[in-house]
Design a protein around this motif. Sequence first.
Motif, PDB file in Angstrom:
ATOM      1  N   UNK A 129      32.741 -41.921 113.318  1.00 10.94           N
ATOM      2  CA  UNK A 129      33.030 -42.041 112.111  1.00 10.94           C
ATOM      3  C   UNK A 129      33.262 -40.319 111.745  1.00 10.94           C
ATOM      4  N   UNK A 130      34.166 -39.652 111.344  1.00 16.24           N
ATOM      5  CA  UNK A 130      33.599 -38.329 110.698  1.00 16.24           C
ATOM      6  C   UNK A 130      33.600 -38.132 109.274  1.00 16.24           C
ATOM      7  N   UNK A 131      32.611 -37.615 108.616  1.00 19.94           N
ATOM      8  CA  UNK A 131      32.599 -36.518 107.382  1.00 19.94           C
ATOM      9  C   UNK A 131      32.886 -35.547 107.344  1.00 19.94           C
ATOM     10  N   UNK A 158      33.032 -45.435 105.474  1.00 26.40           N
ATOM     11  CA  UNK A 158      32.680 -46.574 106.983  1.00 26.40           C
ATOM     12  C   UNK A 158      32.625 -46.533 107.817  1.00 26.40           C
ATOM     13  N   UNK A 159      32.167 -47.134 109.083  1.00 26.68           N
ATOM     14  CA  UNK A 159      31.750 -47.135 110.533  1.00 26.68           C
ATOM     15  C   UNK A 159      33.559 -46.839 110.811  1.00 26.68           C
ATOM     16  N   UNK A 160      33.758 -45.151 112.089  1.00 27.18           N
ATOM     17  CA  UNK A 160      34.585 -45.183 112.375  1.00 27.18           C
ATOM     18  C   UNK A 160      35.619 -44.541 111.493  1.00 27.18           C
ATOM     19  N   UNK A 161      35.065 -43.962 110.737  1.00 28.07           N
ATOM     20  CA  UNK A 161      36.626 -43.363 109.046  1.00 28.07           C
ATOM     21  C   UNK A 161      36.339 -41.923 109.484  1.00 28.07           C
ATOM     22  N   UNK A 162      37.168 -41.277 108.698  1.00 26.17           N
ATOM     23  CA  UNK A 162      37.168 -40.050 108.454  1.00 26.17           C
ATOM     24  C   UNK A 162      37.354 -39.388 107.025  1.00 26.17           C
ATOM     25  N   UNK A 163      35.789 -40.270 106.959  1.00 27.99           N
ATOM     26  CA  UNK A 163      36.211 -39.450 104.738  1.00 27.99           C
ATOM     27  C   UNK A 163      35.963 -37.645 104.710  1.00 27.99           C
ATOM     28  N   UNK A 164      36.410 -37.566 103.759  1.00 17.63           N
ATOM     29  CA  UNK A 164      36.855 -35.647 103.453  1.00 17.63           C
ATOM     30  C   UNK A 164      35.789 -35.658 101.877  1.00 17.63           C
ATOM     31  N   UNK A 165      34.947 -34.786 102.256  1.00 10.28           N
ATOM     32  CA  UNK A 165      34.131 -34.282 100.707  1.00 10.28           C
ATOM     33  C   UNK A 165      34.596 -32.873 100.589  1.00 10.28           C
ATOM     34  N   UNK A 166      35.135 -33.011  99.200  1.00 10.89           N
ATOM     35  CA  UNK A 166      36.185 -31.766  98.887  1.00 10.89           C
ATOM     36  C   UNK A 166      35.385 -30.777  97.983  1.00 10.89           C
ATOM     37  N   UNK A 217      41.901 -28.267 101.070  1.00 13.61           N
ATOM     38  CA  UNK A 217      42.141 -29.390 100.762  1.00 13.61           C
ATOM     39  C   UNK A 217      43.405 -29.851 102.014  1.00 13.61           C
ATOM     40  N   UNK A 218      44.258 -29.226 101.605  1.00 18.63           N
ATOM     41  CA  UNK A 218      44.998 -30.380 101.637  1.00 18.63           C
ATOM     42  C   UNK A 218      45.681 -30.169 103.173  1.00 18.63           C
ATOM     43  N   UNK A 219      45.269 -29.989 104.452  1.00 19.20           N
ATOM     44  CA  UNK A 219      44.590 -29.997 105.484  1.00 19.20           C
ATOM     45  C   UNK A 219      43.644 -31.529 106.324  1.00 19.20           C
ATOM     46  N   UNK A 220      42.919 -31.192 105.015  1.00 19.35           N
ATOM     47  CA  UNK A 220      41.558 -32.512 105.460  1.00 19.35           C
ATOM     48  C   UNK A 220      42.036 -33.377 105.438  1.00 19.35           C
ATOM     49  N   UNK A 221      42.667 -33.960 103.574  1.00 17.40           N
ATOM     50  CA  UNK A 221      43.257 -34.402 103.128  1.00 17.40           C
ATOM     51  C   UNK A 221      44.153 -35.688 104.066  1.00 17.40           C
ATOM     52  N   UNK A 222      45.584 -34.568 105.234  1.00 14.93           N
ATOM     53  CA  UNK A 222      46.219 -35.308 105.658  1.00 14.93           C
ATOM     54  C   UNK A 222      45.449 -36.120 106.277  1.00 14.93           C
ATOM     55  N   UNK A 223      44.529 -35.090 107.277  1.00 14.78           N
ATOM     56  CA  UNK A 223      44.017 -36.529 108.431  1.00 14.78           C
ATOM     57  C   UNK A 223      43.039 -37.776 107.744  1.00 14.78           C
ATOM     58  N   UNK A 224      41.882 -37.597 106.825  1.00 14.84           N
ATOM     59  CA  UNK A 224      41.420 -38.525 106.076  1.00 14.84           C
ATOM     60  C   UNK A 224      41.511 -39.591 105.694  1.00 14.84           C
ATOM     61  N   UNK A 225      41.078 -40.676 105.794  1.00 14.55           N
ATOM     62  CA  UNK A 225      41.056 -42.079 105.310  1.00 14.55           C
ATOM     63  C   UNK A 225      40.715 -42.035 103.579  1.00 14.55           C
ATOM     64  N   UNK A 226      39.508 -41.658 103.130  1.00 14.26           N
ATOM     65  CA  UNK A 226      39.386 -41.227 102.663  1.00 14.26           C
ATOM     66  C   UNK A 226      38.463 -39.953 101.700  1.00 14.26           C
ATOM     67  N   UNK A 227      38.110 -40.045 100.469  1.00 15.93           N
ATOM     68  CA  UNK A 227      37.711 -39.316 100.565  1.00 15.93           C
ATOM     69  C   UNK A 227      36.902 -38.739  98.814  1.00 15.93           C
ATOM     70  N   UNK A 228      35.973 -37.286  98.438  1.00 18.02           N
ATOM     71  CA  UNK A 228      35.793 -37.566  97.413  1.00 18.02           C
ATOM     72  C   UNK A 228      35.372 -36.080  97.231  1.00 18.02           C
ATOM     73  N   UNK A 229      34.987 -35.911  95.359  1.00 18.72           N
ATOM     74  CA  UNK A 229      35.577 -35.092  95.171  1.00 18.72           C
ATOM     75  C   UNK A 229      33.953 -34.507  94.456  1.00 18.72           C
TER      76      UNK A 229
END
Lengths: 288, 235
Positions: B187-189, B25-33, B195-207
């Motif tokens: 927005x950041x992807x 989504x716009x403006x969100x921080x999504x993490x790909x693990x 994973x630990x640091x990334x999930x702390x700052x992200x809104x949603x994530x994919x593995x």
Amino acid sequence: MTLFIQQLINGLALGGIYCLAAIGLTLVFGVLGFPNLAHGALFMVGGYVTYTLLVDVGLPYVVAIVCAALILAVIGVVFERLIFHPLRHAPHTHHMIATVGVMFFLISLVQEIWGTGFLRMESPFDGRMTVAGAQISTQRIIIVITAMVVLIALTLFLKRSVHGQSIEAIEQDRTGAALVGINANVVSMMTFAVSFALVAISAGLVAPIQLLSPGMGESLSLIVFAIIILGGLGSLPGAIIGGFFIAMAEVMASTYISVGAGQAAVFIVLMAVLAIKPTGIFGTVVQR
Amino acid sequence: MMTISDLSVGYGAGDVLHSVDITAAAGELTVILGANGSGKSTLFRTVSGLIRSSSGRVEFDGEDVTRSRSAAIVRRGLAHCPEGRHLFPRMSVEKNLMLGAYVGRRDRARVRTLLERTYELFPALQDKSHQSAGSLSGGQQQMVAIGRALMSDPKMLILDEPSMGLAPLITQQVFDAIVGINQEGIGVMLAEQNARSALKIATSGYVLAEGRVVLSGAAADLADNPAVQQAYLGV
């Protein structure tokens, strides 16, 4: 002393010619990663085109050179689109083989149009000047000045203009360049255009002090390759310093030792530099 | 903002990505693990137009960009800071940054503002602005790479393993900067192994695993998921 000054200016003039031709070759190598073996043949074509524009069309000398440079630039773009762009996913050996094909094609084409014999282009500046007691032909002074002007303009273009920087960006990192939005196709075309225009200028400058013949590119080709290897493949300052260095070695050795020594000096200098620094003066180790 | 649907990518012998679906989504921080070789970089390289997909669709900002060139994608507002940074090593830091603004170079005032923003975000770069990018430390090079991507004035930034090879303290600085960028509305992807640091700052994530999305959800849920904990958090 007079002889030395005379030869010094001869060396500078020859160095200017070599530089312009070598920069064109090193640019294509830097951006596209293969040596253009047709570079000498393009030098010859540049000479013949200048001759026709000057003698048959009757343009003034400088205008003829500028027009020849523009014509060769267009040929550069056409070659890039027609020959090298379709090969972009092929191994680099294919590009090299294609450049050999271009070389034979151009030599035959020139023989067809202008014949196989020698042509003489009269220097429009046939006077002599006295510099520090030495008699120098005006044409050589013109060569030195024009080469300097073109070198400065080219350096400004490459270092200051955004198009020049996009050439440099592609040389340094292709992926990075694509990601900032630089279109590699446009840069390839631009590189060929600049490279071919430069070799046309160098041919137009040297034509009045040499004879034109379909084989005139061969010896230049060899020397220009020696220059860019000496300076470091793909390096602009390397091509400039290498060009003047090799020209001076050639002129001085042929004056003070023998004409044959002049030819040998080029390659003795090359071997000596490569023995000390195998990547050339400004070369960096690149894995391709 | 970005919708990736049914995306498959292959390098000749078999696919590397298998019908991947990801929405950011716009403006969100999504993490790909995902572990090494799980397809994170391939995914990003496809999205930013460096490689072609064999099937599927990438939509960015309401436009189909599946077949677009990198230049067109940057112009639309999607910047990619690649794995391995891909800086111009023999150019100065400032030239690297200025080339980042290549697509928007005509608006000189905006480029000035963007350059100031980059130096504000990474003050260390200001002092080094005339040094060649290749001479900087790994952490500073990463800052140049992120800064160069930001210079294109993106709506969304994709970052491929920005913490790779960096000391923990520097990694923290880079992550702080990423949070700062995200708070400005960009927005950041983010692809990460950390994973630990990334999930702390992200809104949603994919593995991702072996080229498939095996898990997805809100970042907090992923951090609590036993499978993620076992595979990536070392619990």
